[in-house]
Design a protein around this motif. Sequence first.
Motif, short mmCIF file in Angstrom:
data_model
loop_
_atom_site.label_atom_id
_atom_site.label_comp_id
_atom_site.label_asym_id
_atom_site.label_seq_id
_atom_site.Cartn_x
_atom_site.Cartn_y
_atom_site.Cartn_z
N UNK A 267 0.82 -1.21 0.00
CA UNK A 267 0.00 0.00 0.00
C UNK A 267 0.86 1.26 0.00
N UNK A 268 0.28 2.34 -0.52
CA UNK A 268 0.94 3.64 -0.42
C UNK A 268 0.97 4.07 1.05
N UNK A 269 2.07 4.69 1.46
CA UNK A 269 2.20 5.07 2.87
C UNK A 269 3.31 6.09 3.01
N UNK A 270 3.35 6.73 4.15
CA UNK A 270 4.41 7.69 4.44
C UNK A 270 5.70 6.95 4.75
N UNK A 271 6.80 7.69 4.75
CA UNK A 271 8.10 7.09 5.07
C UNK A 271 8.11 6.54 6.48
N UNK A 272 7.47 7.25 7.42
CA UNK A 272 7.45 6.79 8.81
C UNK A 272 6.67 5.48 8.94
N UNK A 273 5.52 5.41 8.27
CA UNK A 273 4.73 4.17 8.31
C UNK A 273 5.53 3.01 7.71
N UNK A 274 6.25 3.30 6.64
CA UNK A 274 7.08 2.28 6.00
C UNK A 274 8.11 1.73 6.98
N UNK A 275 8.71 2.60 7.78
CA UNK A 275 9.71 2.16 8.76
C UNK A 275 9.10 1.23 9.81
#
Length: 562
Positions: free
Chosen positions: A134-142
Amino acid sequence: MTNLSTVFRLSCFVLIFICSSCKQKASSPNAALASIDLKREELLLCSTEQFGDVSFALDCNYEVREVFDLALSLLHSFEYAEAEKTFVKVIDADPECAMAYWGVAMSIYHSLWAPPNADDLRKGSKLIDIAQSLDKSEKAKQYIEAIGAYYKDWEQVDHQTREVRYANKMEDIYLSDKDDAEATVFYALALTSSAAPNDKTFYNQRKAGALLEKLFEERPNHPGIAHYIIHSYDYPELASLGLNSARRYAEIAPGSAHAQHMPSHIFTRLGLWQESIDTNINSASSAQCYAQSVNPNATWTQEIHAVDYLVYAYLQLGDNEKALEYIKEMRGVDTVFPANDLASAYALTAIPIRMALENKNWEDAANLELPKTEFDWEKSPWQEALLHFGKALGYAHLGKISAAENELKTLKELHQQLENRDSYKATQVKIQIHAADAWIQLAKGHNSEALSLMELAAKMEAKTSKHPVTPGEVLPADELLGDLLLKLNKPTEALKVYEVNLESRPNRFNGLYGAAVAAKQSGNNDKATLYFNKLLELTKSSNGERPEITEANQFISKHQII
């Protein structure tokens, strides 16, 4: 106890968002979700009270952020089933919220508890795959990559190694943004969870505690901070550092049975028995309420865990009457949920053993049996070992050497089962083997060998930490060593051992009594008076009639200064 027909219902904002027309994006990952067994039942929380204050809904639609934060609060108090259901409500309303999948994966990870089973690990891996797509922010990705490191290659890589991988990823997030409070909280928990069980320097735990204490000043109503400080300091050497948090946590999250129980981990380490009793009575009541709603024909593990701590505390106050009330209640437990739960198997086995051994009722100890509850004991050798340890001590003290040796043989077989599966639990059973063998050798008249074995058991136990599932050993090796030294007419040496035991296990009934008797037999009436007085002060409100209390009163009456 709350009537379960009025079990806690989500406040209006939850009902509004469930019924509202939150728009799902065209690329909703419904197909992948269809293969995952997600909890979608009604939330069942036996309180209208709060679960603490958090704010961390990364990337989700605005309408579901309060629900996400409720889910996170539940997660921080280890209310795992309800946390998963709440995160799933976020998924159903906003399928594109990657962090909602992270939340479910975290809810089945069970940090500090028994590791997730194969089904949960497969489930977590699938959830991570969806979140990563899913598309997500860099923080969520971490965050997703961090928990993904735990689930990755779970079939080939052991639990401890994967926990360390997750901790390392959380450290990266923490270092990249020290203003991210949740990163600090989850990093601290990961430090404690991944700590080597035999590290007596408590490097990880001290580091975690320091991070959390600083954050607690800024966020005094955050449930995870208070909770994880307690876990970080749940050791005799560190427990005093966690007292403030222990006395705050139940107030921060009064709606959580686990939050009501957790303070007793610190109270137990410090010998604050009445505080432990008070908080576990609340926890057991809340757990009963939850069980009646979720599974009225079974007992929730949270109640059984709380009762183990209750029985332990009552026994230290010399209150056999109250302890026996709870023991009788636990004898009626035939079904537990979750099934084959580590904490339940341990507590239901340990509770009657504590009663027999703490009272030195060797006949009862010899006749102990496994709980009638349905457990797969082949998967619980550590818990089963408790029974055979208690029986071995019972038979040895009764002079039934052959029967004691049969129990010792079983202990050795259980140790072999654990040796290649869990080194920590294998070590605990090895300590029991040496202790049981020591009393068997004493019964045979092999005094020197008995003393050597008991000293070895005490030395090994001093190098290990207790498991968070238990309030303490069913009988500490130091106390058994002190008892054995008294049998060998070595009261001066016994007194030293009892005093060492009391340093790490303050206000234990048998520790105080043993020290008093050793002092008396050594001719040290001042210390005998000190310890007998402490025993009488400890048991002044007790309903029990233990003979040790009568002996203490007789000694004080005879030696009091006129």
